[in-house]
Enzyme design. Sequence first.
Site, PDB file in Angstrom:
ATOM      1  CE  LYS A   1      -3.796  -0.828  -1.023  1.00  0.00           C
ATOM      2  NZ  LYS A   1      -3.705  -1.951  -2.142  1.00  0.00           N
TER       3      LYS A   1
ATOM      4  CB  THR B   1       3.494  -1.112  -5.452  1.00  0.00           C
ATOM      5  OG1 THR B   1       2.947  -0.977  -4.285  1.00  0.00           O
ATOM      6  CG2 THR B   1       3.864  -2.009  -5.971  1.00  0.00           C
ATOM      7  CB  THR B   2      -0.530   0.375  -8.354  1.00  0.00           C
ATOM      8  OG1 THR B   2      -1.119  -0.868  -7.443  1.00  0.00           O
ATOM      9  CG2 THR B   2      -1.269  -0.129 -10.056  1.00  0.00           C
TER      10      THR B   2
ATOM     11  CG  HIS C   1       4.023  -6.051  -1.079  1.00  0.00           C
ATOM     12  ND1 HIS C   1       4.851  -5.220  -1.455  1.00  0.00           N
ATOM     13  CD2 HIS C   1       3.088  -6.103  -1.795  1.00  0.00           C
ATOM     14  CE1 HIS C   1       3.191  -4.551  -2.668  1.00  0.00           C
ATOM     15  NE2 HIS C   1       2.458  -5.230  -2.149  1.00  0.00           N
TER      16      HIS C   1
ATOM     17  CB  SER D   1      -4.082   2.078   2.603  1.00  0.00           C
ATOM     18  OG  SER D   1      -3.694   1.727   1.257  1.00  0.00           O
TER      19      SER D   1
ATOM     20  CB  VAL E   1      -5.130   9.650 -15.318  1.00  0.00           C
ATOM     21  CG1 VAL E   1      -5.232   9.145 -16.346  1.00  0.00           C
ATOM     22  CG2 VAL E   1      -5.688  11.539 -15.566  1.00  0.00           C
TER      23      VAL E   1
ATOM     24  NE  ARG F   1      -8.176   3.608   1.197  1.00  0.00           N
ATOM     25  CZ  ARG F   1      -8.178   4.910   2.056  1.00  0.00           C
ATOM     26  NH1 ARG F   1      -9.366   5.154   3.011  1.00  0.00           N
ATOM     27  NH2 ARG F   1      -6.907   5.446   2.731  1.00  0.00           N
ATOM     28  CE  LYS F   2     -10.955   9.335   2.523  1.00  0.00           C
ATOM     29  NZ  LYS F   2     -11.064   9.796   3.605  1.00  0.00           N
ATOM     30  N   GLY F   3      -6.016   8.051  -2.201  1.00  0.00           N
ATOM     31  CA  GLY F   3      -4.951   8.741  -3.141  1.00  0.00           C
ATOM     32  C   GLY F   3      -4.287  10.211  -1.825  1.00  0.00           C
TER      33      GLY F   3
HETATM   34  P1  A3P Z   1      -5.196   4.883  -0.315  1.00  0.00           P
HETATM   35  O1  A3P Z   1      -5.890   3.351   0.252  1.00  0.00           O
HETATM   36  O2  A3P Z   1      -4.736   5.114   0.378  1.00  0.00           O
HETATM   37  O3  A3P Z   1      -6.500   5.412  -1.163  1.00  0.00           O
HETATM   38  P2  A3P Z   1      -0.344  -0.388  -4.025  1.00  0.00           P
HETATM   39  O4  A3P Z   1      -0.117   0.381  -5.696  1.00  0.00           O
HETATM   40  O5  A3P Z   1       0.761  -0.537  -3.262  1.00  0.00           O
HETATM   41  O6  A3P Z   1      -1.253  -1.429  -3.243  1.00  0.00           O
HETATM   42  O7  A3P Z   1      -1.159   1.086  -2.871  1.00  0.00           O
HETATM   43  C1  A3P Z   1      -2.077   1.590  -3.050  1.00  0.00           C
HETATM   44  C2  A3P Z   1      -1.992   2.900  -2.745  1.00  0.00           C
HETATM   45  O8  A3P Z   1      -1.978   4.381  -3.637  1.00  0.00           O
HETATM   46  C3  A3P Z   1      -3.424   3.358  -2.295  1.00  0.00           C
HETATM   47  O9  A3P Z   1      -3.965   4.206  -1.346  1.00  0.00           O
HETATM   48  C4  A3P Z   1      -4.194   3.804  -3.707  1.00  0.00           C
HETATM   49  O10 A3P Z   1      -4.964   4.740  -4.182  1.00  0.00           O
HETATM   50  C5  A3P Z   1      -3.172   4.775  -3.716  1.00  0.00           C
HETATM   51  N1  A3P Z   1      -2.843   5.195  -5.275  1.00  0.00           N
HETATM   52  C6  A3P Z   1      -2.860   4.625  -6.228  1.00  0.00           C
HETATM   53  N2  A3P Z   1      -2.414   5.225  -7.145  1.00  0.00           N
HETATM   54  C7  A3P Z   1      -2.393   6.543  -7.068  1.00  0.00           C
HETATM   55  C8  A3P Z   1      -2.188   7.798  -7.610  1.00  0.00           C
HETATM   56  N3  A3P Z   1      -1.635   7.559  -9.094  1.00  0.00           N
HETATM   57  N4  A3P Z   1      -2.079   9.004  -7.428  1.00  0.00           N
HETATM   58  C9  A3P Z   1      -1.796   8.864  -5.598  1.00  0.00           C
HETATM   59  N5  A3P Z   1      -2.190   8.113  -5.085  1.00  0.00           N
HETATM   60  C10 A3P Z   1      -1.828   6.473  -5.512  1.00  0.00           C
END
Ligand code: A3P
Length: 294
Positions: free
Chosen positions: A48, A51-52, A109, A139, A232, A256-258
Amino acid sequence: ELAGKSHIRPPLKNVRGVPLKEPIAKNFESVWDFCPDPTDILIATYPKAGTTWTQEIVDLLLHNGDTEACKRSSIVVRSPFLEISNPSPIPSGLDLLCKMSPPRIIKTHLPIQLVPEGFWENKCKVIYVARNAKDSLVSYYHFDRMNVTQCEPGSWENYIQKFMKGELSWGSWYDHVNGYWRERENRNILYLFYEDMKENLQREVERIKQHLDLSVTDDVIAHIAEKTSFEVMKENPMVNYTFRPFLDQSISPFMRKGEVGDWVNHFSASQLEIFDEHYEQQMKMSNIPFRTNL
Ligand code: A3P
């Protein structure tokens, strides 16, 4: 319908002192034997941390900002998750990796001591992304609620306890962030922060470009930062995980919220007091410049 009930809310198993989901623990020896190519790129995080987000940025950098090219398949195919073992018929990380040619963008991870030696021997480029503990915890809690291949999160109160004790899947957040931090200079790890990415994404994309030794123009860097904003990415079906049947996005969306600082909406005053005191103890020997607000 998904086969492989053993992947649904699996128990945790200890692998060299680190709790991992049973299907991952079972396959750990083959993961440990994985030998990357020197051109492969590793993106390592505690769950969280963004990563993505970082995977999408790196794929765009390797494709000179070509957003269409980066819609060729979902992020889990473009950038395999090294240790993951999925419910059948979904391929595992190793299944995907062995069918791809380098340079591959590999997600993990695993804490640093469990990363296969070949990454260090081959001097692969490594990017670590860290996110402050409280936002990571929030998260992760919502993720565990919506992802049935994760362990049952239980109550929020109990979840905080498990996080503090390092009893969540992939182990202790404290050990994870510190392990990579201590080695960042020896092993040429680019150590990024989620909060810095939120503050100035273009600047952080530029740092990733430098670390990967790519020649990408400033205009393309700006374009990549635009295309990887939360808004986006949330609408991009190749990265928002709507393709994954075992994630129930009606419980909580993957994107979710970012935000930085959503923890204030979750912790009670007494939970904060206990968490902060424990945090001080765990992190007193560490000088990682985490920020919990912007
Ligand atoms: P939240 O749950 O706080 O919204 P991972 O990819 O490591 O699983 O992390 C997921 C978290 O990164 C989530 O956080 C997700 O919303 C957030 N996230 C993914 N893409 C993002 C972006 N472009 N900008 C900001 N946050 C992002």
